[in-house]
Scaffold this active site. Structure first.
Site: not given
Ligand code: GUN
Length: 292
Positions: A120, A97, A53
């Site tokens: 998200d 995350q 990211k």
């Molecule tokens: N863990 C697995 N996929 C994601 C996601 O799209 N966002 C976040 N914050 N954690 C994750």
């Protein structure tokens, strides 16, 4: 033989659109969009996701901040940081995350995120608005799948869409989005999960199958009907004797399903890159939205 839904190609197009817009923003003298990510602990997959990211931000001209906490971090520490990010006008959006260590209540953390910065789309306010067909941040993976269907002009209206898995990140929102009005949408949706009996009864009837299970090579050709559209959200690490020690495996047994399907996503290069691109898109949307 199925045609490929090329997530790498489409995500490249979307990233280029975003990059071009950011270049215009900067040329007009404004600051670039700014995404922050909170990473707690040492989970290998989580680290890799967060690093990618940060890399995407650099590629598209965004500013990024990576905030790391040790595995032993407390809920209070995390909530304080979230409060700071909520109040900081220079941060357009941020993500925490997942998964989080067990001493931390995930729901409490998600609830603390300002919905206007929740790129998200995990906050209940965004989830509720999504379900009610109001404007909201859509979770990146379902948003990526919708965009893939849209850009390939895959017909969804009146189709039977079977979603496998009911997670808050993929399965549940995906099932809601496919049944919403409009395109992509207007599907008849079946949401299946670990308690579903005779799963193949549903998948064999499906025009569109979306698997978000995390079970390598689970969906076999004999479980789908000829001409189905197959979307594979699974990304599991399967041990092998390569240098890395593992390879990425989807939920779909690609060879047997590609023989029968009309369209199919590969792993890697399907849904994964779309997810990454849509987080950037959400951050750009947050940048443009009124925050106070
Ligand atoms: N863990 C697995 N996929 C994601 C996601 O799209 N966002 C976040 N914050 N954690 C994750």
């Amino acid at each position: 033989m199925a045609q490929i839904l090329d997530g790498l190609k489409i995500s490249g197009e979307i990233k280029l659109e975003i990059k071009t817009e950011v270049e215009k923003i900067i040329a007009s003298g404004k600051r670039p969009p700014h995404l922050a990510a909170i990473l707690v602990g040492e989970n290998g997959a989580s680290k890799a996701y967060v690093n990618s990211k940060v890399k995407d931000c650099a590629e598209l001209g965004f500013k990024s901040s990576l905030i790391k906490f040790p595995e032993t971090a407390s809920e209070t520490e995390l909530l304080e940081k979230i409060g700071e990010l909520n109040r900081n006008p220079e941060i357009d959006g941020f993500i925490v995350q997942l998964p989080l260590p067990k001493q931390i209540d995930q729901e409490k953390i998600i609830m603390a995120i300002d919905p206007k910065k929740d790129v998200d789309g995990f906050h209940p306010e965004n989830f509720g608005k999504m379900a009610l067909e109001m404007e909201a941040f859509l979770p990146a993976t379902p948003f990526g799948i919708l965009t893939l269907l849209e850009r390939y002009h895959i017909s969804t209206e009146g189709k039977h869409c079977v979603v496998i898995g009911r997670s808050r990140i993929v399965g549940k929102p995906m099932s809601i989005l496919m049944s919403r009005k409009g395109f992509p949408g207007n599907s008849t949706v079946t949401l299946t999960h670990s308690h579903t009996e005779h799963l193949e009864k549903y998948t064999q009837d499906a025009d569109i199958v979306i698997t978000a299970l995390g079970n390598p090579y689970f969906l076999k050709g004999e479980m789908i009907k000829t001409g189905a559209v197959v979307i594979d959200v699974g990304i599991s690490r399967v041990a092998d004797d390569s240098e890395k020690g593992y390879r990425l495996a989807g939920d779909v047994d690609f060879e047997s399903c590609a023989e029968k399907a009309s369209w199919i996503t590969p792993v890697p290069g399907g849904v994964g890159p779309m997810t990454r691109a849509m987080l950037m898109k959400n951050t750009l949307l947050a940048y443009h939205s009124e925050k106070r």
